[in-house]
Enzyme design. Structure first.
Site, PDB file in Angstrom:
ATOM      1  N   TYR A 124       0.822  -1.208   0.000  1.00  0.00           N
ATOM      2  CA  TYR A 124       0.000   0.000   0.000  1.00  0.00           C
ATOM      3  C   TYR A 124       0.856   1.259   0.000  1.00  0.00           C
ATOM      4  O   TYR A 124       0.352   2.354   0.212  1.00  0.00           O
ATOM      5  CB  TYR A 124      -0.928   0.007   1.219  1.00  0.00           C
ATOM      6  CG  TYR A 124      -2.042  -0.993   1.115  1.00  0.00           C
ATOM      7  CD1 TYR A 124      -1.764  -2.367   1.159  1.00  0.00           C
ATOM      8  CD2 TYR A 124      -3.356  -0.609   0.965  1.00  0.00           C
ATOM      9  CE1 TYR A 124      -2.766  -3.302   1.057  1.00  0.00           C
ATOM     10  CE2 TYR A 124      -4.372  -1.535   0.864  1.00  0.00           C
ATOM     11  CZ  TYR A 124      -4.076  -2.883   0.907  1.00  0.00           C
ATOM     12  OH  TYR A 124      -5.072  -3.798   0.798  1.00  0.00           O
ATOM     13  N   LYS A 171       4.381 -14.691   4.494  1.00  0.00           N
ATOM     14  CA  LYS A 171       4.792 -15.537   3.377  1.00  0.00           C
ATOM     15  C   LYS A 171       6.328 -15.465   3.315  1.00  0.00           C
ATOM     16  O   LYS A 171       6.935 -15.165   2.276  1.00  0.00           O
ATOM     17  CB  LYS A 171       4.130 -15.010   2.080  1.00  0.00           C
ATOM     18  CG  LYS A 171       4.276 -15.900   0.868  1.00  0.00           C
ATOM     19  CD  LYS A 171       3.274 -17.033   0.821  1.00  0.00           C
ATOM     20  CE  LYS A 171       3.570 -17.959  -0.348  1.00  0.00           C
ATOM     21  NZ  LYS A 171       2.747 -19.167  -0.359  1.00  0.00           N
ATOM     22  N   ASP A 204      -1.236 -18.767   3.027  1.00  0.00           N
ATOM     23  CA  ASP A 204      -2.140 -19.668   2.282  1.00  0.00           C
ATOM     24  C   ASP A 204      -2.712 -20.734   3.213  1.00  0.00           C
ATOM     25  O   ASP A 204      -3.908 -21.026   3.201  1.00  0.00           O
ATOM     26  CB  ASP A 204      -1.461 -20.281   1.044  1.00  0.00           C
ATOM     27  CG  ASP A 204       0.030 -20.511   1.210  1.00  0.00           C
ATOM     28  OD1 ASP A 204       0.596 -20.089   2.228  1.00  0.00           O
ATOM     29  OD2 ASP A 204       0.648 -21.125   0.322  1.00  0.00           O
ATOM     30  N   ASP A 228      -5.952  -7.013   4.881  1.00  0.00           N
ATOM     31  CA  ASP A 228      -7.105  -6.562   4.099  1.00  0.00           C
ATOM     32  C   ASP A 228      -7.904  -7.774   3.613  1.00  0.00           C
ATOM     33  O   ASP A 228      -9.117  -7.877   3.806  1.00  0.00           O
ATOM     34  CB  ASP A 228      -6.583  -5.746   2.902  1.00  0.00           C
ATOM     35  CG  ASP A 228      -7.698  -5.052   2.150  1.00  0.00           C
ATOM     36  OD1 ASP A 228      -8.854  -5.109   2.605  1.00  0.00           O
ATOM     37  OD2 ASP A 228      -7.425  -4.460   1.091  1.00  0.00           O
TER      38      ASP A 228
END
Ligand code: NAI
Length: 342
Positions: A124, A171, A204, A228
């Site tokens: 962002y 991740k 994930d 988000d």
């Protein structure tokens, strides 16, 4: 005590859900002087900018705002008012409590999660450029300062609210430097909170875990983008976007807004569920020290939802935004009158 609060009605369903929330707060007897400001496309026409200086000054002065959703054009157009506001006011922590509501049908009955989302950086950053025609680069910024600050916020929150576990979502197997740094900061910070179990999960796998075993999780700590996406996923665990509130918090400054967006597909039709923003008001009133009114609103809201007579269409009912709002507001007013008559 009279409070002054900045109000951003927003657009789409924003004006409908903010009007409902203002009505419910008044019915609970809390005296608020609302300073109303447009933002986004509406402000662009009036002030020549989607985020007017007068709005920013009002929030900085009042230190508290209630915000309806604001549409961000996809592709070209102005950059997100929501992201701009969070960055300009350094509202670094986005707090989203996701809890099953008695009587609301959803896949699970025992969800009690808190999403803590870093609000100021990650993808962002808005740093995108064309490298050569047909190739663009978007920069993911992760800093030690912001990662440590949000990890501390999550652990402090867990300690204060007697939560048992904080799970950092990442991740770092692929983004070894950026997500690696975020995770590293969490691991360092969490050492100072011996009563809280620190855990981490790859994003994930976390998605799968949440849709199968949400009851296993407690406080979830995430970077901006994962936060988000997973926030919306979490709202789906308890009945949808119409139900989950949120707060954007900085040091001594707070902007309360629901997880959901401006819902253009149902805007202006009286179909919006204002519960999420009313729950934001509950958070805001607690923040303002109006705990009695906050408790009364929450209790009445839950009672109306549990009865099931005035549910909006997202919850399988037929009530309009106004009918649902009046069911809550009239009950709050009747309770106050009964109390005053004693
Ligand atoms: P959305 O959250 O507005 O809507 C997704 C789906 O959920 C739609 O089908 C909508 O009708 C439904 N929904 C959302 N809130 C609801 C409510 N209170 N009651 C009943 N149904 C509800 O997400 P979408 O469509 O992706 O985004 C629309 C716009 O909102 C975009 O411009 C986006 O940038 C903006 N947005 C603004 C946010 C903010 O101001 N904080 C947050 C998220 C999106």
């Amino acid at each position: 005590m009279k409070h002054t609060v900045t109000l951003i009605p927003g657009d789409g369903i924003g004006p409908e859900v903010t009007a409902a929330t203002v009505r419910v707060i008044a019915a609970a007897g809390v005296d608020i002087n609302w300073e109303r400001y447009p933002a986004g496309a509406e402000a662009l026409g009036e002030y020549g900018t989607p985020l007017p200086e007068s709005l920013m000054t009002s929030i900085k002065r009042n230190r508290v705002a209630l915000k309806g959703p604001v549409t961000t054009p996809v592709g070209t157009g102005f950059t997100s008012v929501n992201v701009g506001l969070r960055k300009a006011l350094d509202l670094y922590a986005n707090l989203r409590p996701v809890k099953s509501i008695p009587g609301i049908k959803s896949r699970f009955e025992n969800v009690d999660l808190v999403v803590v989302r870093e609000n100021t950086e990650d993808l962002y950053s808005g740093l995108e450029h064309v490298v050569v025609p047909g190739v663009v680069e978007s920069l993911k910024i992760i800093t030690e300062t912001a990662s440590t600050r949000i990890a501390r916020f999550a652990c402090d929150y867990a300690r204060k609210h007697k939560r048992k576990k904080v799970t950092a979502v990442h991740k770092a197997n692929i983004m070894k430097l950026s997500d690696g740094l975020f995770l590293d900061c969490f691991r360092k910070v969490s050492q100072h909170y011996p009563e809280i179990a620190p855990e981490d999960k790859i994003v994930d796998n976390m998605c799968m875990q949440l849709v199968m075993y949400p009851e296993k999780y407690d406080v979830l700590l995430m970077e901006n983008l994962y936060g988000d996406i997973l926030s919306d996923l979490c709202t789906g665990l308890v009945g949808g976007l119409g139900l989950v509130p949120g707060a954007n918090l900085g040091d001594n400054i707070a902007v309360f807004e629901a997880v959901h967006g401006s819902a253009p597909d149902i805007a202006g039709q009286g179909k919006a569920n204002p519960t999420a923003l009313i729950m934001c008001a509950v958070m805001m009133l607690n923040h303002l020290g109006e705990t009695d009114a906050a408790d009364r609103i929450e209790k009445t809201l839950f009672a109306v939802l549990a009865e099931g007579k005035y549910l909006t269409s997202d919850l399988g009912g037929h009530a309009s935004t106004a009918q649902y709002t009046e069911a809550i507001a009239s009950r709050l007013e009747a309770e106050r009158e009964a109390e005053e008559a004693k």
